[in-house]
Scaffold this motif. Structure first.
Motif, short mmCIF file in Angstrom:
data_model
loop_
_atom_site.label_atom_id
_atom_site.label_comp_id
_atom_site.label_asym_id
_atom_site.label_seq_id
_atom_site.Cartn_x
_atom_site.Cartn_y
_atom_site.Cartn_z
N ASN A 57 -48.13 42.80 -26.97
CA ASN A 57 -47.69 43.59 -25.82
C ASN A 57 -48.17 42.99 -24.51
O ASN A 57 -47.45 43.02 -23.50
N ALA A 58 -49.37 42.41 -24.51
CA ALA A 58 -49.91 41.81 -23.28
C ALA A 58 -49.12 40.56 -22.90
O ALA A 58 -48.89 40.30 -21.71
N GLY A 90 -47.13 49.47 -26.04
CA GLY A 90 -46.46 48.84 -24.91
C GLY A 90 -45.32 49.73 -24.47
O GLY A 90 -44.65 50.36 -25.30
N ARG A 145 -45.98 40.03 -23.52
CA ARG A 145 -44.71 40.52 -22.97
C ARG A 145 -44.90 41.04 -21.55
O ARG A 145 -44.09 40.79 -20.66
N SER A 146 -46.02 41.72 -21.32
CA SER A 146 -46.31 42.23 -19.99
C SER A 146 -46.52 41.10 -18.99
O SER A 146 -46.09 41.18 -17.83
N ASP A 158 -42.19 50.67 -21.16
CA ASP A 158 -41.43 50.31 -19.97
C ASP A 158 -41.76 51.31 -18.86
O ASP A 158 -41.32 52.46 -18.92
N PRO A 203 -44.02 41.57 -15.80
CA PRO A 203 -45.04 42.52 -15.32
C PRO A 203 -44.48 43.82 -14.76
O PRO A 203 -45.18 44.85 -14.80
N TRP A 249 -42.96 45.87 -18.24
CA TRP A 249 -43.70 46.17 -19.46
C TRP A 249 -45.19 46.30 -19.15
O TRP A 249 -45.76 45.47 -18.45
N LYS A 250 -45.80 47.37 -19.65
CA LYS A 250 -47.23 47.61 -19.49
C LYS A 250 -47.84 47.90 -20.86
O LYS A 250 -47.14 48.15 -21.83
N VAL A 251 -49.16 47.88 -20.91
CA VAL A 251 -49.86 48.07 -22.18
C VAL A 251 -50.99 49.08 -22.02
O VAL A 251 -51.71 49.07 -21.01
#
Length: 356
Positions: free
Chosen positions: A243-244, A161, A246-247, A163, A251, A254-256
């Motif tokens: 991580n997903a 994950g 959190r994304s 930023d 959105p 945070w990306k995965v």
């Protein structure tokens, strides 16, 4: 107990009775079902029908689960839906318990069911009551015990994950050595299964874990002052469902990604306590979690359903939530238990000396 009535059979009996039968006699139209066996190894063997399993579980009235945080793969909604659907109270014991703690505390806390890492499921197999759910054939052979002692409920991939406002998406674990990345693991790899698997994902080479390679990467990050805690990191190595989630909540921040060269995966195993105080409710829980409804609820929490491939073929997989999962680079590589054991022994010897 339910009974089945067959009007056609009754009519046939009446027609063949002849003149010796009184017009007031009524032939039996009921077919008795076998007694319920709450310790049986399948729904059909122990209860004959799903209705009878539900009836027996409702009679028990309660279910004890352990090690299921409500924010972990949407287990809160899974538990609430089970309660609403069947009217069975779910007692949530030690939600933060590790797999080892689940087994160690079983004699005292008396859980009905377990949710375990594969190594702990294999180690504890003699403490489980074998049970094959109705969707047994949909479960991959390499993630279920042939006897039904344990079987996968859901899984995931180790992921990175990041930023996107601070760094570009890393294409591999080796990219994390670039100076712009401040990296965190999901805990201490000597104590946290998620952190250990993060090191193992970084160690993958042509589908084989090389623990010395993973250790070397994190040792270099430590020496450069860029191995930090999650609150200060712009990159977190963790399971993709974490991580997903959190994304989904942030959105833009945070990306995965799942590196193509390290598709390390793992599954969580479900099992029934041989000494379950509510054996019918335990079996109903397993049926529910591995039903289409239960599997889709776990997928809503960004887990990958163990029956997902079969559900996709049957058209019962929730396509909307499936589309929200991080893109996988291919089938997951699953470490064998000997590989994981050897890697844990290696890190136990070397991690503190190299990383601290």
């Amino acid at each position: 107990m339910t009974v089945r009535t067959c009007a056609a059979a009754a009519a046939a009996i009446l027609a063949s009775a002849g003149c010796g039968a009184s017009s007031t006699e009524q032939p039996s139209t009921q077919k008795s079902l076998p007694p319920i066996n709450v310790q049986a190894g399948s729904m059909k063997a122990g209860f004959t029908t799903m209705d009878r399993l539900v009836e027996a579980a409702k009679h028990e009235g309660q279910l004890n689960v352990i090690g299921l945080p409500r924010d972990w793969v949407n287990y809160g909604e899974v538990i609430d839906t089970f309660t609403d659907k069947y009217g069975i109270k779910v007692n949530e014991l030690e939600p933060g318990a590790s797999s080892k703690r689940e087994l160690d505390a079983a004699a005292q806390l008396k859980p009905d069911v377990f949710d375990l890492t594969m190594d702990m499921a294999v180690a504890g197999a003699d403490r489980f009551a074998p049970y094959k759910v109705q969707g047994w054939q949909d479960l991959p052979d390499d993630v279920k015990d042939p006897s039904g002692a344990w079987y996968a409920g859901y899984g995931g991939y180790m992921s990175i994950g990041y930023d996107p406002r601070a760094v570009k998406p890393p294409a591999s674990f080796a990219d994390l050595l670039r100076p712009e990345y401040r990296v965190a693991l999901d805990g201490d790899p000597l104590r946290s299964e998620g952190a250990f698997d993060g090191v193992m994902a970084a160690s993958m080479q042509a589908g084989t874990p090389r623990p010395e390679q993973g250790l070397a990467l994190f040792a270099k990050l430590k020496q450069a002052g860029r191995l930090t805690d999650p609150a200060k990191a712009n990159v977190v190595v963790a399971w993709d469902h974490l991580n997903a989630a959190r994304s989904a909540a942030h959105p833009d921040a945070w990306k995965v990604t799942i590196p193509r060269d390290a598709p390390l995966g793992d599954y969580h195993m479900l099992a029934i306590n041989k000494a379950a105080p509510h054996p019918a409710a335990a079996r109903l829980w397993e049926e529910f979690v591995l039903s289409d409804e239960g599997q889709n609820l776990l997928q809503k929490g960004f887990a990958r359903p163990a029956r997902g491939e079969a559900m996709l073929m049957k058209g019962t997989l929730d396509a909307e939530h499936a589309a929200k999962l991080p893109k996988a680079p291919g089938r997951p590589v699953l470490m064998t238990i000997p590989q994981a054991d050897a890697a844990k022994e290696y890190l136990k010897r070397e991690w503190t000396k190299s990383v601290g």
